[in-house]
Design a protein around this motif. Structure first.
Motif, PDB file in Angstrom:
ATOM      1  N   GLY A  78       0.792  -1.229   0.000  1.00 26.91           N
ATOM      2  CA  GLY A  78       0.000   0.000   0.000  1.00 26.91           C
ATOM      3  C   GLY A  78       0.819   1.270   0.000  1.00 26.91           C
ATOM      4  O   GLY A  78       0.255   2.361   0.081  1.00 26.91           O
ATOM      5  N   LYS A  79       2.160   1.143  -0.113  1.00 24.13           N
ATOM      6  CA  LYS A  79       3.031   2.327  -0.106  1.00 24.13           C
ATOM      7  C   LYS A  79       3.399   2.722  -1.535  1.00 24.13           C
ATOM      8  O   LYS A  79       3.508   1.867  -2.412  1.00 24.13           O
ATOM      9  CB  LYS A  79       4.287   2.050   0.723  1.00 24.13           C
ATOM     10  N   PRO A  80       3.657   4.015  -1.784  1.00 21.75           N
ATOM     11  CA  PRO A  80       3.949   4.484  -3.141  1.00 21.75           C
ATOM     12  C   PRO A  80       5.428   4.301  -3.515  1.00 21.75           C
ATOM     13  O   PRO A  80       6.275   4.039  -2.660  1.00 21.75           O
ATOM     14  CB  PRO A  80       3.604   5.975  -3.061  1.00 21.75           C
ATOM     15  N   ILE A  81       5.703   4.481  -4.783  1.00 21.29           N
ATOM     16  CA  ILE A  81       7.093   4.655  -5.236  1.00 21.29           C
ATOM     17  C   ILE A  81       7.479   6.097  -4.931  1.00 21.29           C
ATOM     18  O   ILE A  81       6.795   7.039  -5.347  1.00 21.29           O
ATOM     19  CB  ILE A  81       7.231   4.373  -6.744  1.00 21.29           C
ATOM     20  N   THR A  82       8.551   6.266  -4.181  1.00 16.29           N
ATOM     21  CA  THR A  82       8.970   7.616  -3.780  1.00 16.29           C
ATOM     22  C   THR A  82      10.288   8.055  -4.429  1.00 16.29           C
ATOM     23  O   THR A  82      10.671   9.221  -4.329  1.00 16.29           O
ATOM     24  CB  THR A  82       9.130   7.689  -2.249  1.00 16.29           C
ATOM     25  N   ARG A  83      10.980   7.127  -5.084  1.00 18.31           N
ATOM     26  CA  ARG A  83      12.226   7.487  -5.769  1.00 18.31           C
ATOM     27  C   ARG A  83      12.428   6.564  -6.963  1.00 18.31           C
ATOM     28  O   ARG A  83      12.277   5.357  -6.852  1.00 18.31           O
ATOM     29  CB  ARG A  83      13.424   7.371  -4.820  1.00 18.31           C
ATOM     30  N   TYR A 102       6.253  10.269 -13.843  1.00 15.18           N
ATOM     31  CA  TYR A 102       4.986  10.969 -14.071  1.00 15.18           C
ATOM     32  C   TYR A 102       3.867  10.341 -13.241  1.00 15.18           C
ATOM     33  O   TYR A 102       3.066  11.055 -12.611  1.00 15.18           O
ATOM     34  CB  TYR A 102       4.634  10.933 -15.560  1.00 15.18           C
ATOM     35  N   LYS A 103       3.824   9.022 -13.225  1.00 13.36           N
ATOM     36  CA  LYS A 103       2.757   8.323 -12.507  1.00 13.36           C
ATOM     37  C   LYS A 103       2.787   8.628 -11.017  1.00 13.36           C
ATOM     38  O   LYS A 103       1.754   8.857 -10.383  1.00 13.36           O
ATOM     39  CB  LYS A 103       2.884   6.813 -12.741  1.00 13.36           C
ATOM     40  N   TRP A 104       3.996   8.624 -10.440  1.00 17.68           N
ATOM     41  CA  TRP A 104       4.120   8.788  -8.988  1.00 17.68           C
ATOM     42  C   TRP A 104       4.468  10.218  -8.577  1.00 17.68           C
ATOM     43  O   TRP A 104       4.636  10.499  -7.390  1.00 17.68           O
ATOM     44  CB  TRP A 104       5.166   7.818  -8.445  1.00 17.68           C
ATOM     45  N   LYS A 105       4.626  11.102  -9.592  1.00 25.52           N
ATOM     46  CA  LYS A 105       4.936  12.521  -9.323  1.00 25.52           C
ATOM     47  C   LYS A 105       6.203  12.655  -8.473  1.00 25.52           C
ATOM     48  O   LYS A 105       6.215  13.305  -7.420  1.00 25.52           O
ATOM     49  CB  LYS A 105       3.740  13.220  -8.656  1.00 25.52           C
ATOM     50  N   ILE A 106       7.273  12.032  -8.952  1.00 25.68           N
ATOM     51  CA  ILE A 106       8.559  12.040  -8.259  1.00 25.68           C
ATOM     52  C   ILE A 106       9.658  12.424  -9.252  1.00 25.68           C
ATOM     53  O   ILE A 106       9.474  12.297 -10.466  1.00 25.68           O
ATOM     54  CB  ILE A 106       8.883  10.654  -7.651  1.00 25.68           C
ATOM     55  N   PRO A 107      10.808  12.914  -8.761  1.00 25.97           N
ATOM     56  CA  PRO A 107      11.912  13.230  -9.672  1.00 25.97           C
ATOM     57  C   PRO A 107      12.650  11.963 -10.111  1.00 25.97           C
ATOM     58  O   PRO A 107      12.577  10.923  -9.459  1.00 25.97           O
ATOM     59  CB  PRO A 107      12.819  14.130  -8.826  1.00 25.97           C
ATOM     60  N   LEU A 108      13.364  12.080 -11.220  1.00 25.95           N
ATOM     61  CA  LEU A 108      14.260  11.029 -11.675  1.00 25.95           C
ATOM     62  C   LEU A 108      15.623  11.258 -11.035  1.00 25.95           C
ATOM     63  O   LEU A 108      16.146  12.376 -11.068  1.00 25.95           O
ATOM     64  CB  LEU A 108      14.381  11.065 -13.200  1.00 25.95           C
ATOM     65  N   THR A 109      16.184  10.215 -10.458  1.00 21.61           N
ATOM     66  CA  THR A 109      17.483  10.322  -9.788  1.00 21.61           C
ATOM     67  C   THR A 109      18.534   9.599 -10.619  1.00 21.61           C
ATOM     68  O   THR A 109      18.396   8.406 -10.902  1.00 21.61           O
ATOM     69  CB  THR A 109      17.416   9.713  -8.374  1.00 21.61           C
ATOM     70  N   MET A 110      19.582  10.333 -11.017  1.00 25.58           N
ATOM     71  CA  MET A 110      20.651   9.771 -11.856  1.00 25.58           C
ATOM     72  C   MET A 110      21.913  10.611 -11.686  1.00 25.58           C
ATOM     73  O   MET A 110      21.874  11.700 -11.107  1.00 25.58           O
ATOM     74  CB  MET A 110      20.272   9.802 -13.343  1.00 25.58           C
TER      75      MET A 110
END
Length: 352
Positions: A78-83, A102-110
């Motif tokens: 039940g937890k979201p993707i945060t990274r 886009y789906k989880w409204k999070i930044p891309l980390t690279m």
């Protein structure tokens, strides 16, 4: 244990759209990819207090998106993707990153080098292959049939293999520490396979998420391509081997292809001996000028098909450029306009 040989601690693998816990809070995911000899890519989910970190995303296909939807529904508690963290820009790793962020409204980390290269190739994708790309492949010995295929496929397939690469990103650098749940992960950057490949190492658990930098059973692809025609990626890769040799011998390696394994130092030693053997073969073969196409039978113990010849030439160039920089070979232009390589000292028209 010292793990002087490669060993595989799991006698099973996760199925499509399924997961396998390899250590507390770390889930192994496998996604299908249409790449002969690889077939699957390994991706990882790391549990945090309020969500999950995804490490790599898979190719941009509807099938893989459906698998991710199934995993999100069944296994995330039940937890979201945060990274969303991508080890490097190759489409089987970064292809779904735009969709995920886009789906989880999070930044891309690279790392900066990987995001820059991936976004550049995505934006520059075009139907018509630029002349400089054709000129490069003609110079390195592609046949007319191979050149025609380069023309037909257009300038890279990133638009098909990648969802839209985000305009912004969260930068990570070598030596950074990322806390995910109860673990601190050190960012270790390797080079050669790609510009600035990020691996993650947990010292407390002795776990390395290695991406394509360290793989069992196969050697990472090290090649020269039109974007950087005189590059020396093999030197960068060989230097990176020494970085990873500083990790403990009993490190559990979570690679991007094949199986989770122990035996990090064994595999690193194999890489060194493998490439040194190929370099020695080239020196012996280059008494007279040889093109990268001429050298394929020297470097590879099997006959390559047309698709594999392109990858083989890229790898051959990487080995030749390594020896050019070392002063062992010279790069010359043959009468046919094709780059040739020969032992240093011969009198031919050299190129940059």
């Amino acid at each position: 244990m010292t793990y002087n040989e490669i060993t595989y601690p799991f006698d099973t693998r996760p199925g499509d759209g399924e997961v396998l816990e390899v250590s507390e809070g770390i889930l192994w995911v496998r996604m299908p990819i249409p790449i002969p000899g690889l077939d699957y890519i390994n991706l990882y989910l790391i549990e945090d207090e309020d969500g999950w970190t995804m490490v790599d995303s898979g190719l941009n296909t509807g099938e893989i998106r459906d698998h991710w939807r199934n995993i999100y529904e069944k296994y995330l508690k039940g937890k979201p993707i945060t990274r969303m963290l991508c080890t490097h820009f190759h489409p089987d790793h970064m292809g779904q990153a735009g969709w995920v962020t886009y789906k989880w409204k999070i930044p891309l980390t690279m790392t900066f080098g990987e995001w820059t290269f991936g976004r550049m190739l995505y934006l520059e994708a075009q139907e018509e292959t630029p002349d400089y790309v054709i000129d490069f492949y003609r110079s390195v010995g592609f046949s007319e049939a191979m050149l025609e295929k380069v023309r037909d496929r257009g300038f890279n397939n990133f638009r098909q293999a990648m969802s839209q690469v985000p305009m912004g990103f969260n930068r990570i650098e070598d030596g950074d520490s990322i806390t995910i749940g109860k673990r601190d992960w050190q960012v270790i950057v390797g080079t050669g396979h790609s510009p600035e490949h990020a691996c993650l190492y947990s010292a407390s658990d002795g776990i390395l998420i290695s991406g394509d930098q360290v793989l069992p059973r196969i050697t990472p692809h090290i090649g020269v391509y039109p974007a950087e025609p005189f590059a020396n990626p093999l030197k960068k890769f060989m230097d990176s081997i020494e970085i990873f040799k500083q990790l403990p011998r009993d490190t559990l390696v979570l690679p991007a292809h094949n199986d989770v394994f122990y035996g990090l130092h064994n595999q690193l030693d194999f890489y060194q001996s493998h490439h040194e053997d190929r370099l020695n073969r080239l020196i012996l073969a280059c008494d007279t000028p040889q093109s990268a196409m001429d050298l394929l039978p020297v470097l590879f113990d099997r006959e390559l098909n047309e698709k594999d010849k392109g990858l083989g030439i890229a790898e051959g160039l990487a080995h030749c450029h390594y020896l050019v920089v070392k002063g062992k070979l010279e790069r010359v232009i043959g009468e046919d306009g094709i780059w040739k390589f020969q032992k240093s000292g011969a009198r031919y028209k050299a190129v940059a």
